[in-house]
Design a protein around this motif. Structure first.
Motif, PDB file in Angstrom:
ATOM      1  N   VAL A   8       0.035 -14.278  -6.809  1.00 54.41           N
ATOM      2  CA  VAL A   8       1.467 -14.250  -7.107  1.00 54.41           C
ATOM      3  C   VAL A   8       1.965 -15.689  -7.244  1.00 54.41           C
ATOM      4  CG1 VAL A   8       3.731 -13.527  -6.276  1.00 54.41           C
ATOM      5  CG2 VAL A   8       1.713 -12.118  -5.794  1.00 54.41           C
ATOM      6  N   PRO A   9       2.419 -16.109  -8.420  1.00 55.78           N
ATOM      7  CA  PRO A   9       2.812 -17.508  -8.648  1.00 55.78           C
ATOM      8  C   PRO A   9       3.862 -18.021  -7.675  1.00 55.78           C
ATOM      9  CG  PRO A   9       2.657 -16.324 -10.723  1.00 55.78           C
ATOM     10  CD  PRO A   9       2.513 -15.293  -9.652  1.00 55.78           C
ATOM     11  N   ALA A  10       4.722 -17.142  -7.173  1.00 53.66           N
ATOM     12  CA  ALA A  10       5.808 -17.600  -6.296  1.00 53.66           C
ATOM     13  C   ALA A  10       5.289 -18.234  -5.018  1.00 53.66           C
ATOM     14  CB  ALA A  10       6.717 -16.421  -5.947  1.00 53.66           C
ATOM     15  N   PHE A  11       4.072 -17.880  -4.595  1.00 58.13           N
ATOM     16  CA  PHE A  11       3.543 -18.425  -3.355  1.00 58.13           C
ATOM     17  C   PHE A  11       2.918 -19.809  -3.547  1.00 58.13           C
ATOM     18  CE2 PHE A  11       3.546 -13.844  -2.476  1.00 58.13           C
ATOM     19  CZ  PHE A  11       4.348 -13.851  -1.341  1.00 58.13           C
ATOM     20  N   LYS A  12       2.639 -20.183  -4.771  1.00 59.03           N
ATOM     21  CA  LYS A  12       2.153 -21.531  -5.101  1.00 59.03           C
ATOM     22  C   LYS A  12       1.007 -21.975  -4.188  1.00 59.03           C
ATOM     23  CE  LYS A  12       6.653 -22.979  -6.872  1.00 59.03           C
ATOM     24  NZ  LYS A  12       7.782 -23.947  -6.750  1.00 59.03           N
ATOM     25  N   THR A  13       0.002 -21.184  -4.145  1.00 58.73           N
ATOM     26  CA  THR A  13      -1.165 -21.539  -3.338  1.00 58.73           C
ATOM     27  C   THR A  13      -2.427 -21.283  -4.147  1.00 58.73           C
ATOM     28  OG1 THR A  13      -2.411 -21.089  -1.316  1.00 58.73           O
ATOM     29  CG2 THR A  13      -1.252 -19.235  -2.295  1.00 58.73           C
ATOM     30  N   SER A  14      -3.393 -22.178  -3.981  1.00 57.88           N
ATOM     31  CA  SER A  14      -4.678 -21.994  -4.647  1.00 57.88           C
ATOM     32  C   SER A  14      -5.766 -21.581  -3.666  1.00 57.88           C
ATOM     33  CB  SER A  14      -5.089 -23.317  -5.330  1.00 57.88           C
ATOM     34  OG  SER A  14      -5.192 -24.359  -4.363  1.00 57.88           O
ATOM     35  N   LYS A  15      -5.382 -21.407  -2.410  1.00 60.74           N
ATOM     36  CA  LYS A  15      -6.379 -21.044  -1.401  1.00 60.74           C
ATOM     37  C   LYS A  15      -6.882 -19.626  -1.662  1.00 60.74           C
ATOM     38  CE  LYS A  15      -4.464 -24.041   2.160  1.00 60.74           C
ATOM     39  NZ  LYS A  15      -5.622 -24.932   2.116  1.00 60.74           N
ATOM     40  N   PRO A  16      -8.173 -19.374  -1.493  1.00 63.18           N
ATOM     41  CA  PRO A  16      -8.707 -18.040  -1.767  1.00 63.18           C
ATOM     42  C   PRO A  16      -8.214 -16.993  -0.786  1.00 63.18           C
ATOM     43  CG  PRO A  16     -10.375 -19.438  -0.765  1.00 63.18           C
ATOM     44  CD  PRO A  16      -9.217 -20.329  -1.081  1.00 63.18           C
ATOM     45  N   HIS A  17      -7.884 -17.409   0.420  1.00 59.40           N
ATOM     46  CA  HIS A  17      -7.341 -16.460   1.389  1.00 59.40           C
ATOM     47  C   HIS A  17      -6.458 -17.212   2.373  1.00 59.40           C
ATOM     48  CE1 HIS A  17     -11.191 -17.896   3.164  1.00 59.40           C
ATOM     49  NE2 HIS A  17     -10.479 -17.972   4.259  1.00 59.40           N
ATOM     50  N   LEU A  18      -5.473 -16.513   2.923  1.00 60.13           N
ATOM     51  CA  LEU A  18      -4.532 -17.123   3.848  1.00 60.13           C
ATOM     52  C   LEU A  18      -4.504 -16.345   5.163  1.00 60.13           C
ATOM     53  CD1 LEU A  18      -1.495 -17.810   1.495  1.00 60.13           C
ATOM     54  CD2 LEU A  18      -3.050 -19.507   2.451  1.00 60.13           C
ATOM     55  N   PRO A  19      -4.516 -17.029   6.284  1.00 63.14           N
ATOM     56  CA  PRO A  19      -4.337 -16.333   7.560  1.00 63.14           C
ATOM     57  C   PRO A  19      -2.988 -15.613   7.573  1.00 63.14           C
ATOM     58  CG  PRO A  19      -5.086 -18.589   7.911  1.00 63.14           C
ATOM     59  CD  PRO A  19      -4.723 -18.477   6.480  1.00 63.14           C
ATOM     60  N   ALA A  20      -2.966 -14.408   8.116  1.00 61.04           N
ATOM     61  CA  ALA A  20      -1.742 -13.612   8.137  1.00 61.04           C
ATOM     62  C   ALA A  20      -1.698 -12.788   9.414  1.00 61.04           C
ATOM     63  CB  ALA A  20      -1.665 -12.697   6.908  1.00 61.04           C
ATOM     64  N   MET A  21      -0.521 -12.249   9.714  1.00 59.45           N
ATOM     65  CA  MET A  21      -0.352 -11.375  10.870  1.00 59.45           C
ATOM     66  C   MET A  21       0.865 -10.506  10.636  1.00 59.45           C
ATOM     67  SD  MET A  21       0.702 -14.624  13.060  1.00 59.45           S
ATOM     68  CE  MET A  21      -0.458 -15.441  11.963  1.00 59.45           C
ATOM     69  N   PHE A  22       0.878  -9.314  11.252  1.00 62.16           N
ATOM     70  CA  PHE A  22       2.008  -8.411  11.064  1.00 62.16           C
ATOM     71  C   PHE A  22       2.145  -7.501  12.273  1.00 62.16           C
ATOM     72  CE2 PHE A  22      -1.722  -6.524   9.053  1.00 62.16           C
ATOM     73  CZ  PHE A  22      -1.735  -5.233   9.548  1.00 62.16           C
ATOM     74  N   LEU A  23       3.339  -6.896  12.392  1.00 62.17           N
ATOM     75  CA  LEU A  23       3.643  -5.985  13.481  1.00 62.17           C
ATOM     76  C   LEU A  23       4.099  -4.654  12.912  1.00 62.17           C
ATOM     77  CD1 LEU A  23       3.917  -5.935  16.660  1.00 62.17           C
ATOM     78  CD2 LEU A  23       6.366  -6.243  16.278  1.00 62.17           C
ATOM     79  N   LEU A  24       3.567  -3.556  13.459  1.00 59.85           N
ATOM     80  CA  LEU A  24       3.944  -2.207  13.052  1.00 59.85           C
ATOM     81  C   LEU A  24       4.552  -1.465  14.232  1.00 59.85           C
ATOM     82  CD1 LEU A  24       0.684  -1.136  11.140  1.00 59.85           C
ATOM     83  CD2 LEU A  24       2.848  -1.827  10.092  1.00 59.85           C
ATOM     84  N   ASP A  25       5.595  -0.669  13.966  1.00 60.88           N
ATOM     85  CA  ASP A  25       6.082   0.299  14.944  1.00 60.88           C
ATOM     86  C   ASP A  25       5.105   1.471  14.916  1.00 60.88           C
ATOM     87  OD1 ASP A  25       7.358   2.461  16.214  1.00 60.88           O
ATOM     88  OD2 ASP A  25       9.344   1.739  15.667  1.00 60.88           O
ATOM     89  N   GLY A  26       4.534   1.812  16.069  1.00 62.60           N
ATOM     90  CA  GLY A  26       3.508   2.854  16.109  1.00 62.60           C
ATOM     91  C   GLY A  26       3.977   4.203  15.618  1.00 62.60           C
ATOM     92  N   ARG A  27       5.290   4.451  15.590  1.00 66.50           N
ATOM     93  CA  ARG A  27       5.806   5.750  15.123  1.00 66.50           C
ATOM     94  C   ARG A  27       5.982   5.795  13.613  1.00 66.50           C
ATOM     95  NH1 ARG A  27      10.944   5.343  18.869  1.00 66.50           N
ATOM     96  NH2 ARG A  27      10.572   3.176  18.240  1.00 66.50           N
ATOM     97  N   SER A  28       5.890   4.626  12.953  1.00 61.11           N
ATOM     98  CA  SER A  28       6.130   4.568  11.508  1.00 61.11           C
ATOM     99  C   SER A  28       5.050   3.696  10.871  1.00 61.11           C
ATOM    100  CB  SER A  28       7.525   3.991  11.234  1.00 61.11           C
ATOM    101  OG  SER A  28       7.766   3.889   9.846  1.00 61.11           O
ATOM    102  N   ILE A  29       4.048   4.334  10.295  1.00 63.02           N
ATOM    103  CA  ILE A  29       2.915   3.619   9.703  1.00 63.02           C
ATOM    104  C   ILE A  29       2.644   4.210   8.325  1.00 63.02           C
ATOM    105  CG2 ILE A  29       0.472   3.059   9.918  1.00 63.02           C
ATOM    106  CD1 ILE A  29       0.784   3.320  12.943  1.00 63.02           C
ATOM    107  N   TYR A  30       2.835   3.388   7.279  1.00 66.35           N
ATOM    108  CA  TYR A  30       2.557   3.869   5.932  1.00 66.35           C
ATOM    109  C   TYR A  30       2.569   2.686   4.969  1.00 66.35           C
ATOM    110  CZ  TYR A  30       7.648   3.449   5.460  1.00 66.35           C
ATOM    111  OH  TYR A  30       8.933   2.972   5.448  1.00 66.35           O
ATOM    112  N   GLY A  31       2.118   2.933   3.727  1.00 68.92           N
ATOM    113  CA  GLY A  31       2.245   1.952   2.655  1.00 68.92           C
ATOM    114  C   GLY A  31       1.180   0.873   2.681  1.00 68.92           C
ATOM    115  N   GLN A  32       1.536  -0.297   2.135  1.00 70.83           N
ATOM    116  CA  GLN A  32       0.588  -1.405   2.004  1.00 70.83           C
ATOM    117  C   GLN A  32       1.283  -2.721   2.321  1.00 70.83           C
ATOM    118  OE1 GLN A  32      -0.052  -2.665  -2.330  1.00 70.83           O
ATOM    119  NE2 GLN A  32       0.467  -0.495  -2.574  1.00 70.83           N
TER     120      GLN A  32
END
Length: 421
Positions: free
Chosen positions: A316-340
């Motif tokens: 995605v050009p908006a992120f302006k990165t050439s790195k092949p992968h980026l460290p990431a993290m996320f939080l989910l509410d256990g009662r609501s899990i769906y999508g991507q």
């Protein structure tokens, strides 16, 4: 030295114990499991049967532990039950009742005198019999499962003193094993996950055996990828047991990763009728590396935190990165899990249910983040600590705000964390 036995009022004590266990949402089998097998079924039946009017200190101390009480608190409850039992209520009705109560108390005094003088010998034998029964039960029952140190495709089940009960050759590298009562019937099962694609016959499977080593089921976690890269095989990275909805139903949370490409996903399974059913799915464009489950905001429901690598942000050009992968993290509410997860480049894009999503950029090679633990902050919300392999630390609150940062010896000050909604 003699071990004391203490009298309890019956049937008041047994009725109170059953009510207390039900208030804690514990079945008899769950209470046994909570106490790591320190009680046999026979001992628990005595406690809840209403007929046995004395128990050893050993038994009552173990019971207090299972009911999340201190031993003095349990003794105080027993004394309160004594004061509300029938002889004491009758005592205040009339003079005749008082005489009857006095007569009853005299009998109790004589019995206690006998108890003090002679019972310790019998109590010691009774306590020893109960302890011997527990040890004997642990020797015969499944307590642990291990992966072979030299042959990671082999697992073996053990009893309470480490003796091997049986072993299985999965002919595939095993990534994790556990002992748990997943069908909630009072007996334990062995659960094993296979984790290395291109190493063995069935990577990405969950296997279940009963205490005797009879296979109950085998379940393949592979699903067609929603991303352009179609992964032919997957690895199971981790699995954990919880109750996401607090409805009394066991949830098995599993994270899987691809081997040749990047599709990964978090899946929630139920175990019913001797088989697994997948009930929730969250897709991620890159490896999921760590799974943590805890009630981070103290609302009574578990939340799910994952550390990961995102391979699609570079597309995605908006992120302006050439790195092949980026460290990431996320939080989910256990009662609501769906999508991507972002940037939503899978088929039929559907924004995921994450509470928040963060990624990290660094002038270095872009290290993979791994969550090092969950740290309580007093009585309030819990703190999430994320450590990068180059020794950078970040601390988050439930909302995903950075509440602290610590750069280690190899960490660049230019390492930045970015938020995605």
């Amino acid at each position: 030295m003699a071990v004391r036995s203490l009298p309890v009022p019956q049937p008041e004590f047994s009725k109170w114990l059953i009510r207390k266990r039900q208030e804690m949402n514990l079945s008899p089998a769950c209470l046994q499991e909570k106490l790591n097998g320190q009680f046999s079924e026979r001992t628990l039946k005595y406690l809840e049967g209403g007929k046995k009017n004395s128990f050893s200190e050993f038994t009552l101390k173990v019971l207090a532990q299972g009911l999340e009480l201190s031993y003095p608190e349990l003794l105080s409850q027993i004394n309160a039950l004594k004061s509300n039992s029938l002889p004491y209520r009758v005592l205040v009705k009339n003079a005749g009742a008082r005489r009857l109560a006095l007569y009853s108390l005299t009998i109790v005094f004589v019995a206690l005198l006998f108890f003090v003088l002679l019972k310790p010998v019998l109590s010691n034998k009774e306590n020893k019999a109960e302890a011997d029964e527990i040890v004997s039960d642990n020797r015969k029952r499944l307590q642990d499962v291990r992966i072979h140190a030299d042959y990671p495709q082999i697992i073996f089940a053990c009893d309470g003193v480490g003796n091997k009960l049986w072993q299985k050759n999965l002919k595939t590298r095993v990534s994790k094993v556990a002992v748990y009562d997943i069908d909630q019937d009072g007996s334990k099962e062995v659960i094993a996950a296979t984790g290395a694609a291109n190493w063995g016959e069935r990577p990405g499977w969950l296997f279940v055996w009963n205490e005797q080593g009879e296979q109950i089921t085998a379940y393949n976690l592979w699903k067609p990828s929603i991303y352009p890269a179609h992964e032919p095989e997957i690895n199971i990275r981790d699995f954990q047991f919880t109750d996401l909805e607090k409805d009394g139903k066991l949830d098995i949370v599993v994270i899987t990763t691809g081997d040749q490409y990047y599709p990964s996903r978090l899946a929630v399974l139920h175990f019913q009728g001797s088989t697994f059913t997948e009930v929730k799915t969250y897709w991620h464009p890159g490896y999921l590396t760590r799974l943590l489950i805890a009630d981070f905001n103290n609302d009574g429901f578990p939340d799910i935190f994952c550390a990961a690598v995102n391979n699609d942000l570079k597309r995605v050009p908006a992120f302006k990165t050439s790195k092949p992968h980026l460290p990431a993290m996320f939080l989910l509410d256990g009662r609501s899990i769906y999508g991507q997860a972002p940037p939503y480049l899978g088929n039929a894009p559907q924004q995921g249910s994450q509470v928040w999503y963060r990624y990290i950029t660094s002038p270095g090679s872009g290290k993979t983040p791994s969550a090092t633990g969950v740290k309580a902050m007093g009585e309030g919300e819990k703190e999430i600590q994320v450590k990068l392999e180059d020794a950078c630390f970040f601390y988050f609150n439930y909302a995903g705000d950075i509440i602290g940062r610590f750069p280690g010896d190899d960490c660049s000050w230019e390492t930045e964390l970015h938020a995605l909604k």
